[in-house]
Motif scaffolding. Structure first.
Motif, short mmCIF file in Angstrom:
data_model
loop_
_atom_site.label_atom_id
_atom_site.label_comp_id
_atom_site.label_asym_id
_atom_site.label_seq_id
_atom_site.Cartn_x
_atom_site.Cartn_y
_atom_site.Cartn_z
N THR A 24 0.76 -0.77 -0.01
CA THR A 24 0.12 -0.38 0.34
C THR A 24 1.13 1.10 0.03
N GLY A 25 1.98 1.10 0.28
CA GLY A 25 3.62 2.42 0.01
C GLY A 25 3.65 2.41 -0.78
N LEU A 26 5.02 1.89 -1.10
CA LEU A 26 6.29 2.36 -2.13
C LEU A 26 5.74 1.32 -2.55
N SER A 27 6.16 1.84 -4.79
CA SER A 27 5.92 0.26 -5.56
C SER A 27 7.46 -0.06 -5.56
N PRO A 28 7.34 -1.65 -6.81
CA PRO A 28 8.82 -2.26 -6.23
C PRO A 28 10.15 -1.01 -6.66
N THR A 29 9.24 -0.55 -7.76
CA THR A 29 11.01 0.73 -8.37
C THR A 29 11.09 1.92 -7.36
N THR A 30 10.35 2.51 -7.10
CA THR A 30 10.31 3.73 -5.89
C THR A 30 11.17 2.97 -4.48
N PHE A 31 10.25 1.33 -4.16
CA PHE A 31 11.76 1.56 -3.00
C PHE A 31 12.96 1.09 -3.52
N GLY A 32 13.71 0.06 -4.51
CA GLY A 32 14.33 0.13 -5.36
C GLY A 32 15.54 1.34 -5.26
N THR A 33 14.08 2.38 -6.00
CA THR A 33 15.68 3.63 -6.33
C THR A 33 16.14 3.99 -4.96
#
Length: 415
Positions: free
Chosen positions: A237-246
């Protein structure tokens, strides 16, 4: 193409068809090779006030000029300015070298390098180039270009015959002396015409096909027998996988104090229009901490010559280009060592299966590095920060043809 001048200085020109990072252009001109690089930028207009980067625990320190003991109406630089030069000059010189590299590698057909060079004239009248500054003390672009392109025989031939041709790594280039000065007239019947420079039209070439390394990974995965693709981590519900990796990558690149990580995570997430949950914050901090500890461990045992974050590379295969960014690149005397942080959720698969999944990406990066320098081996470490697991690859310098052949087969899967 311009260039060698007679008089008090000379200019150099190289013509080639180098492929480039980012956009490419048929003709690229890089001027002012002989101009001083803009080292020691100051806050004011006179160079008396500069900011010296502090340590991790201290803010920047201002270097302020002081009164001249011999002239009450003038200001002179202080010892802090010398300290500022020692602190900032290597980084500024590295940035200038990177800028020259990027400018040169954007050309497709013709590269013109223009600028002045100091010359020496001996008693016999022979003209020689002045000595460039040492590589690590360069203060002009020509200090890097001159040793690579202009040797004594080429300069002598260009001065004698007007131009000379040289070879470097299979690429030819031309050194030319500019035309002598002519008188200019405003009258229509001027006897001496204005000098002209004509450049032949380059051959029509089909644009290179550019493929992202991650696109190649997904294409090979889709064509595999299981057809499975791996996401970085499950959606939340929070960060998308792409944003988390960034977020994890940026923390490792910036290396801010750990107590500032939550604030940084919030700021980076909001740039993508997302808001991290408390669970996201804990996970991102844990992943980043593992990556930082892993990198520090490797670097502590390595004889480092250079370190790069988010290093852009291009692998060339026929008319195609595979592009991507290496998370962290370590350069040692005998090897390139790539470190790639992976934030996959290992609960659904194993690290060795993921290593096989990402292998095309590592192959492309390895080929790009070997095409740049065949005298070093290439090592790669995939750090799966979810469980703190490392998977390794190793290619020797003489395997470049083998790597290129394997990638050429993989590229058939890219639509």
């Amino acid at each position: 193409m311009p260039s060698l001048s007679d008089g008090n200085n000379i200019s150099s020109v190289a013509g080639s068809a180098w492929s480039a990072k980012g956009l490419e252009f048929p003709i690229v001109t890089v001027p002012d090779l002989g101009s001083d690089l803009n080292f020691g930028r100051s806050v004011d207009d006179h160079g008396y006030v500069r900011l010296v980067d502090g340590t991790d625990d201290a803010p920047p320190v201002p270097a302020v000029g002081g009164p001249n003991p011999g002239d009450a109406f003038s200001i002179e630089k202080t010892a802090v300015h010398e300290y500022a030069d020692r602190q900032s000059r290597p980084q500024e010189r590295a940035e200038s070298k990177r800028l020259l590299y990027v400018a040169c590698t954007r050309t497709r057909d013709h590269l013109l390098l223009c600028g002045t060079h100091d010359i020496d004239v001996d008693e016999s009248g022979a003209i020689e180039l002045g000595e460039p500054a040492p590589f690590d003390e360069a203060d002009r672009w020509r200090d890097w270009v001159q040793p690579a392109l202009l040797d004594g025989s080429l300069v002598a031939e260009a001065i004698r015959d007007g131009q000379a041709r040289g070879e470097m790594d299979g690429t030819s280039y031309t050194v030319r002396r500019p035309p002598r000065p002519v008188d200019w007239y405003n009258e229509d019947d001027a006897v001496d015409p204005a000098p002209e420079i004509s450049i032949p039209s380059p051959p029509s070439l089909a644009p290179a096909k550019r493929i992202a390394a991650t696109t190649l990974v997904n294409a090979v995965s889709d064509a595999s027998t299981d057809g499975h693709s791996y996401s970085q981590r499950e959606e939340s519900t929070g960060l998308s996988p792409t944003t988390f990796g960034t977020v994890v990558h940026r923390i490792n690149e910036l290396r801010t104090p750990r107590d500032e990580w939550p604030t940084l995570i919030h700021r980076l997430s909001r740039m993508t229009g997302e808001e991290p949950t408390e669970a996201d914050l804990r996970e991102a901090v844990n992943h980043a901490a593992d990556a930082v500890e892993f990198v520090d461990h490797i670097e502590s045992d390595a004889q480092l010559q250079e370190v790069h974050d988010e290093y852009s590379v291009v692998a060339r295969i026929d008319e195609s280009r595979i592009v991507g960014d290496i998370d962290r690149l370590l350069v040692t005397p005998d090897a390139f060592h790539m470190i790639d942080y992976k934030t996959n959720d290992l609960s659904a698969t194993t690290s060795d299966e993921l290593a096989a999944h990402y292998r095309p990406q590592m192959l492309a990066y390895a080929l790009a590095l070997l095409q740049h320098d065949r005298n070093r081996d290439v090592r790669a470490s995939l750090r799966f920060t979810d469980e703190g697991i490392e998977e390794r690859f190793h290619w020797e310098s003489d395997q470049m043809a083998e790597i290129e052949s394997e990638l050429r087969l993989m590229m058939d899967f890219v639509k």
